[in-house]
Enzyme design. Sequence first.
Site, mmCIF file in Angstrom:
data_model
loop_
_atom_site.group_PDB
_atom_site.id
_atom_site.type_symbol
_atom_site.label_atom_id
_atom_site.label_comp_id
_atom_site.label_asym_id
_atom_site.label_seq_id
_atom_site.Cartn_x
_atom_site.Cartn_y
_atom_site.Cartn_z
ATOM 1 N N LYS A 144 32.156 34.586 45.615
ATOM 2 C CA LYS A 144 32.734 35.341 44.310
ATOM 3 C C LYS A 144 34.035 36.019 45.072
ATOM 4 O O LYS A 144 34.931 35.930 44.547
ATOM 5 C CB LYS A 144 31.646 36.286 44.116
ATOM 6 C CG LYS A 144 30.625 35.586 43.012
ATOM 7 C CD LYS A 144 29.684 36.606 42.252
ATOM 8 C CE LYS A 144 29.212 35.703 41.088
ATOM 9 N NZ LYS A 144 28.190 36.552 40.704
ATOM 10 N N LYS B 299 33.080 17.923 36.834
ATOM 11 C CA LYS B 299 31.904 18.799 36.149
ATOM 12 C C LYS B 299 32.730 19.400 35.230
ATOM 13 O O LYS B 299 33.617 20.224 35.365
ATOM 14 C CB LYS B 299 31.327 19.516 37.179
ATOM 15 C CG LYS B 299 30.365 20.759 36.830
ATOM 16 C CD LYS B 299 30.195 21.490 38.198
ATOM 17 C CE LYS B 299 29.050 22.835 37.708
ATOM 18 N NZ LYS B 299 29.182 23.904 36.655
ATOM 19 N N LYS C 181 33.575 26.157 32.710
ATOM 20 C CA LYS C 181 34.685 26.994 32.059
ATOM 21 C C LYS C 181 36.037 27.277 33.103
ATOM 22 O O LYS C 181 36.916 27.453 32.574
ATOM 23 C CB LYS C 181 33.906 28.204 31.532
ATOM 24 C CG LYS C 181 33.307 29.328 32.462
ATOM 25 C CD LYS C 181 32.746 30.710 31.962
ATOM 26 C CE LYS C 181 32.240 31.427 33.305
ATOM 27 N NZ LYS C 181 30.877 30.680 33.706
#
Length: 313
Positions: free
Chosen positions: A111, A190, A193
């Site tokens: 992240k 893949k 979003k």
Amino acid sequence: MKRLLTGLQSSGTLHIGNYFGALKPFLDTYQNHESFLMVADYHSLTSLKDPALVRASIENVVLDYLAVGVDLDNATIFQQSQVHEHTELAWIFECLVTVPFLMQSHAYKDKVAKGLEANAGLFNYPMLMAADILLYDAEVVPVGEDQRQHIEYAREAANKFNNAYGETFKEPQGMILEGTGVVPGVDGKKMSKSYGNTIPLFGTKEEITKAVLSIVTDSDGDIPTNVYTIHKLFKTEAELAPMYEENKGKYKASKDALIEDIENFVAPMRARRLELAAQKDLIKNVLAQGSEKARAIAQAKMLDVRSKVGITL
Ligand code: ADP
Ligand code: TRP
């Protein structure tokens, strides 16, 4: 029945990859357990800072789950922040684990590498998740592959506590969801979003049509692989074979058939979601009831924990 718990951190609009990869396997199992579905709103604060967005994301998670068919007679949906024992237990775990141990978190590193702020909440994320699971003695924790290490963290937190204060927590088992593998997006990568290549799960007919028409088709070969791979989620190969045989080389016809099949699948859920969203106070009531039920379990567990660590006089 074994107790099942999973947490849902809202993360934008669901796509059909999410449905077949994560939701469907969950829907197939939750009714065989005493199931708790938690809206991980405190976890979402590690990245969301806009109160309106936080609120909307909580509501969206509840609507999404009800719309795909979670039956409230067989599952308790609750809000993490409404059960204060979660943050309380997380603190106790944070005092038992070391910084180098938390520094091994892949999710944290990923992240931060993606540009998320390296705040202390994000760093401590695994201990809040451990509290989520261990407060309920949840034995079955269905999650995606990316959450495997978080389950390990929860097991380790249980271990550390049990060693320090005596047997208190059950070590949970992850149940890594075996979905349909990786659902490809309209570009063949893949579906995600983050790649902007999705077919939205609650999309309008127009949105579905636009997405399907943009599916990249291979220029040679009779069968458009990407279209076919997605189509297999909605129909059996036996059903599809004659149609693809007849449409050899005619990609548009196969795409039109796929649009039809997705629309038939999505339309009832989309309608249900709209209907649910229009019901005043539905979300609040679902969460209030669910949180009350969850709280009773969490409070009982924390009485024991507080006494064991010595803060009860
Ligand atoms: P995204 O990649 O769109 O950001 P998330 O990371 O929020 O999706 O994924 C939520 C859940 O949906 C995860 O458990 C993941 O395993 C599943 N999932 C996401 N994309 C796919 C996909 N293309 N195929 C199968 N499962 C997927
Ligand atoms: N970290 C999980 C995710 O991003 C969400 C989550 C929070 C969770 N608490 C949990 C999952 C407890 C399972 C159990 O998907």
